[in-house]
Design a protein around this motif. Structure first.
Motif, PDB file in Angstrom:
ATOM      1  N   TRP A 278      -8.400  17.574  -5.796  1.00 47.06           N
ATOM      2  CA  TRP A 278      -7.589  17.364  -4.602  1.00 47.06           C
ATOM      3  C   TRP A 278      -6.674  16.161  -4.782  1.00 47.06           C
ATOM      4  CZ3 TRP A 278      -8.635  12.721  -1.992  1.00 47.06           C
ATOM      5  CH2 TRP A 278      -9.873  12.124  -2.247  1.00 47.06           C
ATOM      6  N   SER A 279      -5.648  16.086  -3.913  1.00 44.65           N
ATOM      7  CA  SER A 279      -4.686  14.989  -3.929  1.00 44.65           C
ATOM      8  C   SER A 279      -4.362  14.619  -2.485  1.00 44.65           C
ATOM      9  CB  SER A 279      -3.416  15.398  -4.683  1.00 44.65           C
ATOM     10  OG  SER A 279      -3.709  15.684  -6.041  1.00 44.65           O
ATOM     11  N   CYS A 280      -3.611  13.514  -2.290  1.00 47.27           N
ATOM     12  CA  CYS A 280      -3.340  13.066  -0.926  1.00 47.27           C
ATOM     13  C   CYS A 280      -2.206  12.056  -0.900  1.00 47.27           C
ATOM     14  CB  CYS A 280      -4.595  12.426  -0.324  1.00 47.27           C
ATOM     15  SG  CYS A 280      -5.105  10.900  -1.158  1.00 47.27           S
ATOM     16  N   ASN A 281      -1.745  11.727   0.316  1.00 46.50           N
ATOM     17  CA  ASN A 281      -0.816  10.623   0.527  1.00 46.50           C
ATOM     18  C   ASN A 281      -1.611   9.317   0.568  1.00 46.50           C
ATOM     19  OD1 ASN A 281       1.630  12.179   0.939  1.00 46.50           O
ATOM     20  ND2 ASN A 281       0.738  12.818   2.883  1.00 46.50           N
ATOM     21  N   SER A 282      -1.024   8.244   0.063  1.00 46.75           N
ATOM     22  CA  SER A 282      -1.729   6.972   0.038  1.00 46.75           C
ATOM     23  C   SER A 282      -0.770   5.813   0.263  1.00 46.75           C
ATOM     24  CB  SER A 282      -2.437   6.784  -1.315  1.00 46.75           C
ATOM     25  OG  SER A 282      -3.040   5.509  -1.421  1.00 46.75           O
ATOM     26  N   ARG A 283      -1.310   4.703   0.782  1.00 47.84           N
ATOM     27  CA  ARG A 283      -0.585   3.446   0.843  1.00 47.84           C
ATOM     28  C   ARG A 283      -1.092   2.541  -0.277  1.00 47.84           C
ATOM     29  NH1 ARG A 283       2.267   1.956   5.230  1.00 47.84           N
ATOM     30  NH2 ARG A 283       1.652  -0.230   5.105  1.00 47.84           N
ATOM     31  N   VAL A 284      -0.280   1.578  -0.662  1.00 46.04           N
ATOM     32  CA  VAL A 284      -0.666   0.683  -1.756  1.00 46.04           C
ATOM     33  C   VAL A 284      -1.727  -0.320  -1.317  1.00 46.04           C
ATOM     34  CG1 VAL A 284       1.590   0.885  -2.855  1.00 46.04           C
ATOM     35  CG2 VAL A 284       1.163  -1.006  -1.270  1.00 46.04           C
ATOM     36  N   THR A 285      -2.074  -0.312  -0.026  1.00 43.43           N
ATOM     37  CA  THR A 285      -3.090  -1.240   0.476  1.00 43.43           C
ATOM     38  C   THR A 285      -4.511  -0.777   0.158  1.00 43.43           C
ATOM     39  OG1 THR A 285      -2.857  -0.096   2.607  1.00 43.43           O
ATOM     40  CG2 THR A 285      -1.664  -2.165   2.334  1.00 43.43           C
ATOM     41  N   PHE A 306       6.564   3.912  -2.257  1.00 43.65           N
ATOM     42  CA  PHE A 306       6.907   2.548  -2.675  1.00 43.65           C
ATOM     43  C   PHE A 306       8.212   2.107  -2.007  1.00 43.65           C
ATOM     44  CE2 PHE A 306       4.404   4.191  -6.309  1.00 43.65           C
ATOM     45  CZ  PHE A 306       3.417   3.213  -6.356  1.00 43.65           C
ATOM     46  N   GLU A 307       9.123   3.032  -1.798  1.00 40.39           N
ATOM     47  CA  GLU A 307      10.397   2.888  -1.096  1.00 40.39           C
ATOM     48  C   GLU A 307      11.404   1.990  -1.808  1.00 40.39           C
ATOM     49  OE1 GLU A 307       9.684   5.165   0.608  1.00 40.39           O
ATOM     50  OE2 GLU A 307       7.864   4.887   1.734  1.00 40.39           O
ATOM     51  N   SER A 308      11.058   0.724  -2.056  1.00 38.64           N
ATOM     52  CA  SER A 308      12.035  -0.210  -2.618  1.00 38.64           C
ATOM     53  C   SER A 308      11.330  -1.276  -3.454  1.00 38.64           C
ATOM     54  CB  SER A 308      12.827  -0.880  -1.483  1.00 38.64           C
ATOM     55  OG  SER A 308      13.693  -1.891  -1.997  1.00 38.64           O
ATOM     56  N   GLY A 309      12.084  -1.834  -4.402  1.00 35.24           N
ATOM     57  CA  GLY A 309      11.574  -2.945  -5.194  1.00 35.24           C
ATOM     58  C   GLY A 309      12.102  -4.278  -4.697  1.00 35.24           C
ATOM     59  N   ARG A 315      10.348  -5.808   4.016  1.00 43.29           N
ATOM     60  CA  ARG A 315      10.091  -6.476   5.297  1.00 43.29           C
ATOM     61  C   ARG A 315      10.936  -5.868   6.415  1.00 43.29           C
ATOM     62  NH1 ARG A 315       9.612 -11.052   1.826  1.00 43.29           N
ATOM     63  NH2 ARG A 315      11.840 -11.512   1.999  1.00 43.29           N
ATOM     64  N   SER A 316      12.174  -5.530   6.109  1.00 43.58           N
ATOM     65  CA  SER A 316      13.079  -5.014   7.148  1.00 43.58           C
ATOM     66  C   SER A 316      12.638  -3.652   7.671  1.00 43.58           C
ATOM     67  CB  SER A 316      14.515  -4.945   6.618  1.00 43.58           C
ATOM     68  OG  SER A 316      14.691  -3.848   5.741  1.00 43.58           O
ATOM     69  N   ILE A 317      11.984  -2.851   6.831  1.00 37.99           N
ATOM     70  CA  ILE A 317      11.528  -1.525   7.265  1.00 37.99           C
ATOM     71  C   ILE A 317      10.078  -1.545   7.737  1.00 37.99           C
ATOM     72  CG2 ILE A 317      13.178  -0.309   5.787  1.00 37.99           C
ATOM     73  CD1 ILE A 317      10.850   0.230   3.834  1.00 37.99           C
ATOM     74  N   LYS A 318       9.476  -2.752   7.799  1.00 41.39           N
ATOM     75  CA  LYS A 318       8.101  -2.924   8.276  1.00 41.39           C
ATOM     76  C   LYS A 318       7.107  -2.096   7.461  1.00 41.39           C
ATOM     77  CE  LYS A 318       9.704  -3.833  13.004  1.00 41.39           C
ATOM     78  NZ  LYS A 318       9.581  -3.458  14.447  1.00 41.39           N
ATOM     79  N   LYS A 319       7.276  -2.153   6.153  1.00 42.71           N
ATOM     80  CA  LYS A 319       6.432  -1.356   5.270  1.00 42.71           C
ATOM     81  C   LYS A 319       4.994  -1.850   5.247  1.00 42.71           C
ATOM     82  CE  LYS A 319       5.612   1.951   2.461  1.00 42.71           C
ATOM     83  NZ  LYS A 319       5.674   3.345   2.908  1.00 42.71           N
ATOM     84  N   GLY A 320       4.788  -3.126   5.492  1.00 40.94           N
ATOM     85  CA  GLY A 320       3.428  -3.645   5.480  1.00 40.94           C
ATOM     86  C   GLY A 320       2.844  -3.713   4.089  1.00 40.94           C
ATOM     87  N   ALA A 321       3.700  -3.871   3.094  1.00 38.90           N
ATOM     88  CA  ALA A 321       3.245  -3.943   1.701  1.00 38.90           C
ATOM     89  C   ALA A 321       4.234  -4.796   0.927  1.00 38.90           C
ATOM     90  CB  ALA A 321       3.149  -2.552   1.093  1.00 38.90           C
ATOM     91  N   SER A 322       3.816  -5.280  -0.216  1.00 40.82           N
ATOM     92  CA  SER A 322       4.667  -6.126  -1.050  1.00 40.82           C
ATOM     93  C   SER A 322       4.821  -5.542  -2.439  1.00 40.82           C
ATOM     94  CB  SER A 322       4.062  -7.535  -1.166  1.00 40.82           C
ATOM     95  OG  SER A 322       2.829  -7.478  -1.875  1.00 40.82           O
ATOM     96  N   VAL A 323       5.807  -6.036  -3.163  1.00 33.53           N
ATOM     97  CA  VAL A 323       6.014  -5.610  -4.546  1.00 33.53           C
ATOM     98  C   VAL A 323       4.786  -5.942  -5.379  1.00 33.53           C
ATOM     99  CG1 VAL A 323       7.360  -6.072  -6.633  1.00 33.53           C
ATOM    100  CG2 VAL A 323       8.532  -5.788  -4.425  1.00 33.53           C
ATOM    101  N   GLU A 324       4.215  -7.109  -5.177  1.00 36.79           N
ATOM    102  CA  GLU A 324       3.057  -7.539  -5.964  1.00 36.79           C
ATOM    103  C   GLU A 324       1.852  -6.636  -5.700  1.00 36.79           C
ATOM    104  OE1 GLU A 324       4.909  -9.518  -4.042  1.00 36.79           O
ATOM    105  OE2 GLU A 324       6.014 -10.508  -5.681  1.00 36.79           O
ATOM    106  N   ARG A 325       1.646  -6.281  -4.429  1.00 37.61           N
ATOM    107  CA  ARG A 325       0.515  -5.406  -4.102  1.00 37.61           C
ATOM    108  C   ARG A 325       0.715  -4.022  -4.716  1.00 37.61           C
ATOM    109  NH1 ARG A 325      -4.201  -4.544  -4.524  1.00 37.61           N
ATOM    110  NH2 ARG A 325      -4.780  -2.527  -3.666  1.00 37.61           N
TER     111      ARG A 325
END
Length: 501
Positions: A278-285, A306-309, A315-325
């Motif tokens: 199986w597979s799924c959608n995931s966040r980098v958190t 990932f959307e952007s580097g 931050r502007s799109i309120k992704k709640g994640a960072s490049v490092e994470r």
């Protein structure tokens, strides 16, 4: 008996994957279709109904109209890109069978119910947000004024009934896989990075994340996170394994499958004995322990936005994640042997030529097995749309071309729309024409015995690539000619002034 009801994912542009579970309605680079999961659930609730997925099953407009003649009630899932076509289809269906009752569901009618009802006079009503029980109640005989969550016209005026509370008991809704068995051909569904054939279903609804561009939580499912019991999900998968022996992979199409660690680990414990892929959608958190439990339970691939580097864009799109994470998450997945499909978007607020280059290099560092690169689209009802509209950044250009392909419709100072379109293609070229990436895709096709599928997909991709490059060249030539004309006019004016002096 309830009204004989047809749930319709309508025919549209050729190869258009635009409704009922496609989060980014468009004609794909490679022909692919997601399951119409949102329509499957109410179809399972209503005795004698049928789910017709016209795009994936290549059912023509003429055939669809003919099929509709056999039904008393039509529920059509519409999309922003497909709205005009869906409206004309409804008019044709009503002309062919004047007695049929018609309801539209989906994001566009949720965000603009007055527009929908005023533009398409054959609609009996529209449903706002989740529509499972609203359409079922109508089919079972409830009057319009008694049904929560709908809008309709009465004496020429649009009436909005009170909102319907979100569905809380997801276990009470029949399994989507049983509707697939009844009405659909699972071999018709193809997504390039998933094993074929595959089946998609939900284990939760809603997404607590606040991404400004994301369509579903802001227009349909909401941010409140609701879950099915782990036992109910496992029971459905056990049944589906017996019912669909040809299926190679199951996909959990939840907005974010693993957003809660404890629940994810509990569910993985139920799935592990089934021996499924199986597979799924995931966040980098998602942390390492969660990913490890998923891998041990049969998880093969994660779709990750990932959307952007660029940190400022995230931050502007309120992704709640960072490049490092994102980099740490990717390393964890590599260590565990999880395959990654990365999603990226060009043209989000704050985008510059430099940030686009940063994102391309970031994607190369991540080195996902496959990627998808999209141009930013501002769908009505999203926070992104409100921001861009207030700041005058949405152009008058349509968000799709005549074939349903994505087209840029957002323009920032110093970042022409044609440049973004060009960089989408350059992104793909730089990424997939690396020897490492190309050889990896070929090797996976050999391992999965999908050489013929890879060949067809490569042809489709290269054909669209050529079309995009041609479109970009045409825009560049037109821009150059306009600049030359402006320059000539300016020179003529200066010459005239000089002569006057």
């Amino acid at each position: 008996m309830p009204l004989k009801t047809l749930f319709l994912n309508p025919p549209s542009f050729e190869r258009f994957d635009g409704g009922a579970s496609s989060r980014w309605p468009a004609t794909r680079e490679i022909e692919s279709y997601w399951y119409p999961v949102w329509l499957a659930y109410p179809a399972g609730l209503l005795e004698g109904s049928r789910l017709l997925d016209a795009p994936s099953h290549h059912v023509s407009v003429k055939e669809t109209i003919q099929i509709c003649k056999n039904y008393e009630f039509l529920v059509l899932f519409t999309s922003t890109v497909g709205w005009e076509f869906d409206q004309s289809l409804a008019l044709a269906i009503a002309a062919a069978k004047p007695s049929i009752r018609i309801a539209f569901v989906g994001p566009p009618v949720t965000t603009s119910p007055e527009k929908a009802l005023n533009e398409c006079h054959v609609l009996d009503f529209i449903c706002r947000r989740e529509f499972d029980y609203s359409v079922v109640e109508f089919a079972q005989g409830k009057q319009l004024n008694e049904i929560l969550g709908i809008s309709y016209k009465l004496d020429g005026k649009v009436v909005h009934n009170p909102d319907r509370p979100q569905v809380e008991d997801l276990n009470a809704i029949p399994w989507a896989t049983k509707v697939y068995m009844r009405d659909l051909d699972v071999t018709r569904y193809n997504v390039p990075f998933l094993l074929h054939p595959f089946i998609a279903l939900y284990t939760t609804r809603g997404c607590p994340a606040q991404c400004t561009f994301c369509l579903w939580p802001q227009t349909l499912s909401g941010h409140a996170w609701r879950k099915r019991s782990c036992d109910d999900v496992a029971a459905e998968l056990a049944w589906a394994k017996r019912a669909f022996p040809e299926v190679k992979e199951y996909f959990f199409d939840d907005d974010t499958f693993n957003i809660q660690k404890a629940r994810t680990i509990e569910l993985c414990g139920k799935l592990k004995p089934l021996g499924l892929t199986w597979s799924c959608n995931s966040r980098v958190t998602a942390d390492y322990d969660t990913l490890k439990a998923m891998k041990e339970a049969g998880c093969r691939l994660l779709i990750v936005g990932f959307e952007s580097g660029d940190p400022q864009i995230l931050r502007s799109i309120k992704k709640g994640a960072s490049v490092e994470r994102a980099l740490d998450f990717t390393r964890d997945c590599r260590k565990l042997g999880l395959v990654l499909h990365g999603d990226f978007i060009l043209g989000l607020p704050g985008e510059t030529k430099e940030s686009i280059r940063n994102t391309i290099e970031f994607a190369k560092r991540l080195d996902c097995e496959t990627i998808q690169v999209s141009m930013a689209h501002a769908f009505p009802g999203t926070e992104l749309f409100e921001y861009l509209q207030q700041n005058g950044l949405i152009t008058n250009k349509a968000m799709s071309d005549a074939a349903g392909h994505q087209m840029p419709h957002i323009e920032y100072p110093g970042l022409p729309v044609e440049y973004v379109m060009l960089m989408v293609q350059k992104f793909y070229d730089e990424y997939f024409f690396r020897p490492r990436a190309a050889l990896r895709i070929i090797w996976q096709a050999i391992v999965n015995r999908d050489i013929s599928r890879l060949y067809d997909e490569a042809l489709s991709f290269m054909k669209l690539r050529a079309q995009r490059n041609k479109a970009v060249r045409a825009v560049e030539e037109a821009t150059a000619l306009a600049a030359l004309s402006h320059s000539s006019e300016k020179a003529a004016v200066l010459k005239s002034r000089a002569e006057e002096k």
